[in-house]
Design an enzyme around this catalytic site. Sequence first.
Site, PDB file in Angstrom:
ATOM      1  N   HIS A 204      34.911  43.058  56.362  1.00 12.63           N
ATOM      2  CA  HIS A 204      34.975  44.521  56.196  1.00 12.63           C
ATOM      3  C   HIS A 204      34.397  45.304  57.369  1.00 12.63           C
ATOM      4  O   HIS A 204      34.538  46.527  57.417  1.00 12.63           O
ATOM      5  CB  HIS A 204      34.239  44.947  54.919  1.00 12.63           C
TER       6      HIS A 204
HETATM    7  C1  UD1 Z   1      29.740  50.526  54.382  1.00 12.97           C
HETATM    8  C2  UD1 Z   1      28.575  50.488  55.384  1.00 12.97           C
HETATM    9  C3  UD1 Z   1      28.274  49.040  55.739  1.00 12.97           C
HETATM   10  C4  UD1 Z   1      28.104  48.164  54.505  1.00 12.97           C
HETATM   11  C5  UD1 Z   1      29.329  48.307  53.636  1.00 12.97           C
HETATM   12  C6  UD1 Z   1      29.251  47.469  52.375  1.00 12.97           C
HETATM   13  C7  UD1 Z   1      28.440  52.457  56.831  1.00 12.97           C
HETATM   14  C8  UD1 Z   1      28.662  52.990  58.186  1.00 12.97           C
HETATM   15  N1  UD1 Z   1      28.904  51.214  56.593  1.00 12.97           N
HETATM   16  O1  UD1 Z   1      30.912  50.108  55.053  1.00 12.97           O
HETATM   17  O2  UD1 Z   1      27.086  49.006  56.517  1.00 12.97           O
HETATM   18  O3  UD1 Z   1      27.936  46.813  54.893  1.00 12.97           O
HETATM   19  O4  UD1 Z   1      29.485  49.685  53.277  1.00 12.97           O
HETATM   20  O5  UD1 Z   1      30.464  47.488  51.675  1.00 12.97           O
HETATM   21  O6  UD1 Z   1      27.834  53.128  56.025  1.00 12.97           O
HETATM   22  N2  UD1 Z   1      36.691  52.814  50.161  1.00 12.97           N
HETATM   23  C9  UD1 Z   1      37.380  52.828  48.959  1.00 12.97           C
HETATM   24  N3  UD1 Z   1      36.659  52.757  47.806  1.00 12.97           N
HETATM   25  C10 UD1 Z   1      35.307  52.675  47.783  1.00 12.97           C
HETATM   26  C11 UD1 Z   1      34.625  52.674  49.019  1.00 12.97           C
HETATM   27  C12 UD1 Z   1      35.321  52.730  50.191  1.00 12.97           C
HETATM   28  O7  UD1 Z   1      38.597  52.879  48.914  1.00 12.97           O
HETATM   29  O8  UD1 Z   1      34.717  52.605  46.696  1.00 12.97           O
HETATM   30  C13 UD1 Z   1      37.464  52.853  51.420  1.00 12.97           C
HETATM   31  C14 UD1 Z   1      37.557  54.238  51.982  1.00 12.97           C
HETATM   32  O9  UD1 Z   1      38.876  54.517  52.255  1.00 12.97           O
HETATM   33  C15 UD1 Z   1      36.743  54.198  53.282  1.00 12.97           C
HETATM   34  C16 UD1 Z   1      36.689  52.718  53.609  1.00 12.97           C
HETATM   35  O10 UD1 Z   1      36.848  52.015  52.388  1.00 12.97           O
HETATM   36  O11 UD1 Z   1      37.343  54.943  54.264  1.00 12.97           O
HETATM   37  C17 UD1 Z   1      35.376  52.342  54.231  1.00 12.97           C
HETATM   38  O12 UD1 Z   1      34.289  52.825  53.457  1.00 12.97           O
HETATM   39  P1  UD1 Z   1      32.950  53.358  54.180  1.00 12.97           P
HETATM   40  O13 UD1 Z   1      32.023  53.897  53.177  1.00 12.97           O
HETATM   41  O14 UD1 Z   1      33.316  54.201  55.329  1.00 12.97           O
HETATM   42  O15 UD1 Z   1      32.299  52.091  54.839  1.00 12.97           O
HETATM   43  P2  UD1 Z   1      32.346  50.552  54.498  1.00 12.97           P
HETATM   44  O16 UD1 Z   1      33.350  49.890  55.344  1.00 12.97           O
HETATM   45  O17 UD1 Z   1      32.417  50.293  53.038  1.00 12.97           O
END
Ligand code: UD1
Length: 362
Positions: A204
């Site tokens: 991820h």
């Molecule tokens: C985040 C953290 C990372 C951690 C990880 C655990 C930051 C910069 N990164 O990364 O350190 O290891 O979480 O999972 O804070 N999304 C969904 N549903 C959800 C959550 C996210 O669809 O419930 C999608 C969204 O479209 C989003 C993408 O996943 O754009 C990434 O989510 P984001 O919160 O930006 O960061 P993570 O990659 O999850």
Amino acid sequence: MRIVSIVGARPQFIKAAAISRKLRQRHEEFLVHTGQHYDYDMSGTFFEGLELPQPNVNLGVGSGTHAAQTGKMLEGIEDVLLAERPDCLLIYGDTNTTLAGALAASKLSIPVVHVEAGLRSFNRSMPEEINRVVADHLSDLLLCPSETAVNNLALEGVTQNVHLVGDVMLDALNWTRERGAGAEAALLDRFGLKKKQYLVATLHRSENTDDPIRFGGILECLNSLDEPIVFPVHPRARKLILETKFQPMPDLHLIEPLGYLEMVALIGSARLVLTDSGGLQKEAYWLGVPCLTMRNETEWVETVQAGWNVLVGPDPARIAGTVKSFSPPGEHPTLYGDGTAAEKCVDLIGLNSEPMALAVRA
Ligand code: UD1
């Protein structure tokens, strides 16, 4: 003491569950969920499975660019802090939620306690590394999982109120294992797997998922391995898999994210773990499962030094070769404490309330 804790992303629910259980025996906790993770299987299931109390407030921030996500969190957290006026704010790990909490509280002169302080990859292109550096430099009490983390802080001149406590994720893992009977058999049955005859993969990190060539190369590599693989897919990776129309072979099980209890059971019975997650590197280690980390550096260097984790980067040939050849040593030293880190954190929060307040007044 009145303490506000801020969580928002999956690994923070795990860490907060371990701390909250101990914290609420002695202090009053007000739990804020930023809403960074919002799908049930990225958030709600962790509150249920780990018996983490429901948040007092959910800011519902959701997805966005880093600035947009962090900016919305800042506003929401500031409102909560102004209303609650806590004795300190508790932040976890290295996500945008961590950064926003540290910034909002420090501007209001509310002492900040950072759980999992001092980790460094020394790679500033990782958003998490920026979050760690800023959060640590704004924190008043720094609770570190390893001696390496304590040393990293010292190299940046941060030596006041720094303590080695061990890793609260080990507390959470032990708590879960005591309750996980039956989860393993159900999972093996679900995918038709045999104990120690399959791999677990997760991916991820933006460095792996944001570059379609790099991401596609890793997926094709997993497809070519001659062993069953269970791959719980993070939403960030799911988007790209759908866009690229990737076709998995029958033995590559791309599944929805698992709850914590199931994930622990899945890792524990695997022959090997392939990941770019920080948490999984340690969970694999504690469960005695060899790990290949698909990154060029790690914050958890002790697992590599112990010979149970190897950094393979994103190169498909290197990943495939190491999956076949990797064999960890017989020794398996104790790493990251003894599973009582949460108790130590809560002790230190109580003890340091006076110095923290004085530091702020000065
Ligand atoms: C985040 C953290 C990372 C951690 C990880 C655990 C930051 C910069 N990164 O990364 O350190 O290891 O979480 O999972 O804070 N999304 C969904 N549903 C959800 C959550 C996210 O669809 O419930 C999608 C969204 O479209 C989003 C993408 O996943 O754009 C990434 O989510 P984001 O919160 O930006 O960061 P993570 O990659 O999850």
